[in-house]
Design an enzyme around this catalytic site. Structure first.
Site, PDB file in Angstrom:
ATOM      1  N   ARG A  38      21.016 -20.343   4.478  1.00  0.00           N
ATOM      2  CA  ARG A  38      21.529 -19.118   3.845  1.00  0.00           C
ATOM      3  C   ARG A  38      20.505 -18.003   3.789  1.00  0.00           C
ATOM      4  O   ARG A  38      20.845 -16.846   3.655  1.00  0.00           O
ATOM      5  CB  ARG A  38      21.985 -19.419   2.416  1.00  0.00           C
ATOM      6  CG  ARG A  38      23.086 -20.453   2.315  1.00  0.00           C
ATOM      7  CD  ARG A  38      23.268 -20.891   0.882  1.00  0.00           C
ATOM      8  NE  ARG A  38      22.015 -21.526   0.430  1.00  0.00           N
ATOM      9  CZ  ARG A  38      21.688 -21.713  -0.842  1.00  0.00           C
ATOM     10  NH1 ARG A  38      22.499 -21.317  -1.795  1.00  0.00           N
ATOM     11  NH2 ARG A  38      20.562 -22.308  -1.163  1.00  0.00           N
ATOM     12  N   GLU A  56       9.787 -16.091  -5.923  1.00  0.00           N
ATOM     13  CA  GLU A  56       9.432 -15.349  -7.118  1.00  0.00           C
ATOM     14  C   GLU A  56       8.311 -14.404  -6.725  1.00  0.00           C
ATOM     15  O   GLU A  56       7.217 -14.846  -6.403  1.00  0.00           O
ATOM     16  CB  GLU A  56       8.933 -16.347  -8.172  1.00  0.00           C
ATOM     17  CG  GLU A  56       9.345 -16.046  -9.566  1.00  0.00           C
ATOM     18  CD  GLU A  56       8.923 -17.158 -10.518  1.00  0.00           C
ATOM     19  OE1 GLU A  56       7.726 -17.503 -10.574  1.00  0.00           O
ATOM     20  OE2 GLU A  56       9.816 -17.683 -11.205  1.00  0.00           O
ATOM     21  N   GLN A  59       4.614   0.381 -13.486  1.00  0.00           N
ATOM     22  CA  GLN A  59       5.373   1.187 -12.532  1.00  0.00           C
ATOM     23  C   GLN A  59       5.575   0.394 -11.249  1.00  0.00           C
ATOM     24  O   GLN A  59       4.664  -0.300 -10.792  1.00  0.00           O
ATOM     25  CB  GLN A  59       4.560   2.461 -12.245  1.00  0.00           C
ATOM     26  CG  GLN A  59       5.208   3.455 -11.335  1.00  0.00           C
ATOM     27  CD  GLN A  59       4.386   4.741 -11.223  1.00  0.00           C
ATOM     28  OE1 GLN A  59       3.748   5.161 -12.172  1.00  0.00           O
ATOM     29  NE2 GLN A  59       4.415   5.353 -10.058  1.00  0.00           N
ATOM     30  N   ASP A  60       6.768   0.497 -10.675  1.00  0.00           N
ATOM     31  CA  ASP A  60       7.074  -0.072  -9.354  1.00  0.00           C
ATOM     32  C   ASP A  60       7.338   1.076  -8.396  1.00  0.00           C
ATOM     33  O   ASP A  60       8.029   2.040  -8.738  1.00  0.00           O
ATOM     34  CB  ASP A  60       8.337  -0.940  -9.402  1.00  0.00           C
ATOM     35  CG  ASP A  60       8.080  -2.366  -9.827  1.00  0.00           C
ATOM     36  OD1 ASP A  60       6.914  -2.738 -10.017  1.00  0.00           O
ATOM     37  OD2 ASP A  60       9.061  -3.108  -9.966  1.00  0.00           O
ATOM     38  N   ASN A  61       6.812   0.953  -7.162  1.00  0.00           N
ATOM     39  CA  ASN A  61       7.015   1.976  -6.143  1.00  0.00           C
ATOM     40  C   ASN A  61       7.554   1.335  -4.867  1.00  0.00           C
ATOM     41  O   ASN A  61       7.288   0.166  -4.598  1.00  0.00           O
ATOM     42  CB  ASN A  61       5.693   2.697  -5.830  1.00  0.00           C
ATOM     43  CG  ASN A  61       5.150   3.424  -7.032  1.00  0.00           C
ATOM     44  OD1 ASN A  61       5.894   4.017  -7.798  1.00  0.00           O
ATOM     45  ND2 ASN A  61       3.851   3.384  -7.205  1.00  0.00           N
ATOM     46  N   ARG A  90      -0.876   5.598   5.712  1.00  0.00           N
ATOM     47  CA  ARG A  90      -0.929   6.196   4.370  1.00  0.00           C
ATOM     48  C   ARG A  90      -2.241   5.764   3.726  1.00  0.00           C
ATOM     49  O   ARG A  90      -2.527   4.582   3.635  1.00  0.00           O
ATOM     50  CB  ARG A  90       0.261   5.747   3.529  1.00  0.00           C
ATOM     51  CG  ARG A  90       1.600   6.223   4.084  1.00  0.00           C
ATOM     52  CD  ARG A  90       2.745   5.805   3.167  1.00  0.00           C
ATOM     53  NE  ARG A  90       4.037   6.142   3.711  1.00  0.00           N
ATOM     54  CZ  ARG A  90       4.695   7.264   3.471  1.00  0.00           C
ATOM     55  NH1 ARG A  90       4.176   8.186   2.681  1.00  0.00           N
ATOM     56  NH2 ARG A  90       5.890   7.474   4.006  1.00  0.00           N
ATOM     57  N   HIS A 129      -6.009   6.069  -0.618  1.00  0.00           N
ATOM     58  CA  HIS A 129      -5.728   6.719  -1.890  1.00  0.00           C
ATOM     59  C   HIS A 129      -6.330   5.938  -3.058  1.00  0.00           C
ATOM     60  O   HIS A 129      -6.429   4.711  -3.012  1.00  0.00           O
ATOM     61  CB  HIS A 129      -4.221   6.813  -2.119  1.00  0.00           C
ATOM     62  CG  HIS A 129      -3.504   7.583  -1.062  1.00  0.00           C
ATOM     63  ND1 HIS A 129      -2.198   7.343  -0.749  1.00  0.00           N
ATOM     64  CD2 HIS A 129      -3.906   8.579  -0.235  1.00  0.00           C
ATOM     65  CE1 HIS A 129      -1.812   8.166   0.220  1.00  0.00           C
ATOM     66  NE2 HIS A 129      -2.837   8.920   0.549  1.00  0.00           N
ATOM     67  N   LYS A 180      -3.005  -2.574  -7.862  1.00  0.00           N
ATOM     68  CA  LYS A 180      -1.726  -2.618  -7.146  1.00  0.00           C
ATOM     69  C   LYS A 180      -1.477  -4.015  -6.595  1.00  0.00           C
ATOM     70  O   LYS A 180      -2.352  -4.605  -5.968  1.00  0.00           O
ATOM     71  CB  LYS A 180      -1.732  -1.620  -5.986  1.00  0.00           C
ATOM     72  CG  LYS A 180      -1.890  -0.176  -6.413  1.00  0.00           C
ATOM     73  CD  LYS A 180      -1.997   0.746  -5.226  1.00  0.00           C
ATOM     74  CE  LYS A 180      -2.177   2.192  -5.664  1.00  0.00           C
ATOM     75  NZ  LYS A 180      -2.356   3.089  -4.511  1.00  0.00           N
ATOM     76  N   TYR A 198       5.226  -1.909  -4.246  1.00  0.00           N
ATOM     77  CA  TYR A 198       4.045  -2.289  -5.021  1.00  0.00           C
ATOM     78  C   TYR A 198       4.201  -1.968  -6.496  1.00  0.00           C
ATOM     79  O   TYR A 198       4.854  -1.019  -6.882  1.00  0.00           O
ATOM     80  CB  TYR A 198       2.778  -1.646  -4.455  1.00  0.00           C
ATOM     81  CG  TYR A 198       2.763  -0.144  -4.344  1.00  0.00           C
ATOM     82  CD1 TYR A 198       2.024   0.633  -5.228  1.00  0.00           C
ATOM     83  CD2 TYR A 198       3.462   0.498  -3.328  1.00  0.00           C
ATOM     84  CE1 TYR A 198       1.975   2.012  -5.104  1.00  0.00           C
ATOM     85  CE2 TYR A 198       3.425   1.874  -3.194  1.00  0.00           C
ATOM     86  CZ  TYR A 198       2.682   2.629  -4.095  1.00  0.00           C
ATOM     87  OH  TYR A 198       2.643   3.991  -3.978  1.00  0.00           O
ATOM     88  N   GLU A 252      -5.691  11.956  -8.470  1.00  0.00           N
ATOM     89  CA  GLU A 252      -5.620  11.307  -7.163  1.00  0.00           C
ATOM     90  C   GLU A 252      -6.682  11.866  -6.225  1.00  0.00           C
ATOM     91  O   GLU A 252      -6.961  13.064  -6.199  1.00  0.00           O
ATOM     92  CB  GLU A 252      -4.233  11.493  -6.539  1.00  0.00           C
ATOM     93  CG  GLU A 252      -4.089  10.706  -5.252  1.00  0.00           C
ATOM     94  CD  GLU A 252      -2.692  10.773  -4.671  1.00  0.00           C
ATOM     95  OE1 GLU A 252      -2.285   9.787  -4.052  1.00  0.00           O
ATOM     96  OE2 GLU A 252      -2.018  11.817  -4.824  1.00  0.00           O
ATOM     97  N   LYS A 270      -2.124  15.822   3.296  1.00  0.00           N
ATOM     98  CA  LYS A 270      -3.055  15.365   2.259  1.00  0.00           C
ATOM     99  C   LYS A 270      -4.029  14.334   2.826  1.00  0.00           C
ATOM    100  O   LYS A 270      -5.241  14.414   2.586  1.00  0.00           O
ATOM    101  CB  LYS A 270      -2.270  14.762   1.090  1.00  0.00           C
ATOM    102  CG  LYS A 270      -3.134  14.131   0.021  1.00  0.00           C
ATOM    103  CD  LYS A 270      -2.316  13.581  -1.134  1.00  0.00           C
ATOM    104  CE  LYS A 270      -1.570  12.341  -0.725  1.00  0.00           C
ATOM    105  NZ  LYS A 270      -0.868  11.684  -1.838  1.00  0.00           N
ATOM    106  N   ASP A 271      -3.523  13.384   3.595  1.00  0.00           N
ATOM    107  CA  ASP A 271      -4.393  12.346   4.156  1.00  0.00           C
ATOM    108  C   ASP A 271      -5.295  12.913   5.258  1.00  0.00           C
ATOM    109  O   ASP A 271      -6.441  12.490   5.406  1.00  0.00           O
ATOM    110  CB  ASP A 271      -3.567  11.180   4.683  1.00  0.00           C
ATOM    111  CG  ASP A 271      -2.878  10.421   3.557  1.00  0.00           C
ATOM    112  OD1 ASP A 271      -3.198  10.671   2.378  1.00  0.00           O
ATOM    113  OD2 ASP A 271      -2.019   9.575   3.855  1.00  0.00           O
TER     114      ASP A 271
END
Length: 183
Positions: free
Chosen positions: A23, A28, A46-48, A58, A61, A70, A130, A141, A169-170
């Protein structure tokens, strides 16, 4: 769950127990109790979730104040994920570790506060999720150039004319030698 040390002891690879059959699978991805028993007593606020096309890079940072730890993973596709130690008091200051994270290997990477973080998408598309130990604070930042020769990060070969797709930005990130770092 299996916790694997990397060449930077504070950065850890997490291999969750995955239960699969015809299936699909179940795992977890986070349990405060299980992680605490493994020595990772963490509190996330916080979750992103990001989605990126192949060749996107990316990072690198970090937040100079309100540093974020993270717990990162990939749920679609594959990335090469990198953590750089920015703690001047650390014996691994300026060193980096890179790990392939894929939807198939289910691996997660714990990137503690005090590290720069970035990833490069190696599949057609990748969804990257993350959890963070502190809130996003854009005023704190900072960004270090992904291609800084002093760091010497060995990114996978870039797929688009030898250059990754990066944000403005990067692209404007500073050299490691000029970056604000932690004590």
């Amino acid at each position: 769950m299996k916790v694997i040390e990397t060449s930077i002891p504070d950065v850890r690879i997490i291999e969750p127990a995955v239960f699969g059959d015809a299936r699909g699978f179940f795992m977890e991805s986070w349990s405060r109790r299980t992680f605490a028993e493994a020595g990772l007593d963490l509190d996330f606020v916080q979750d992103n979730h990001s989605r990126s096309v192949q060749g996107t890079l990316r990072g690198l940072h970090y937040q100079i104040r309100q540093p974020q730890g993270k717990l990162v993973r990939v749920t679609v596709g594959a990335v090469f994920d990198v953590a750089v130690d920015l703690r001047r008091s650390s014996p691994t200051f300026g060193r980096w570790v890179g790990v392939e994270l894929t939807a198939e290997n289910h691996r997660q990477l714990w990137v503690p506060p005090g590290f720069g973080h970035g990833f490069y998408v190696t599949s057609d598309v990748a969804e990257f999720q993350y959890k963070c130990t502190d809130y996003y604070a854009p005023e704190h930042e900072r960004c270090i150039r992904w291609d800084d020769p002093d760091l010497g990060i060995e990114w996978p070969e870039c797929s688009i004319e030898g250059k990754p797709i990066v944000s403005d930005k990067d692209r404007l990130g500073v050299r490691f030698m000029h970056a604000e770092c932690y004590r």
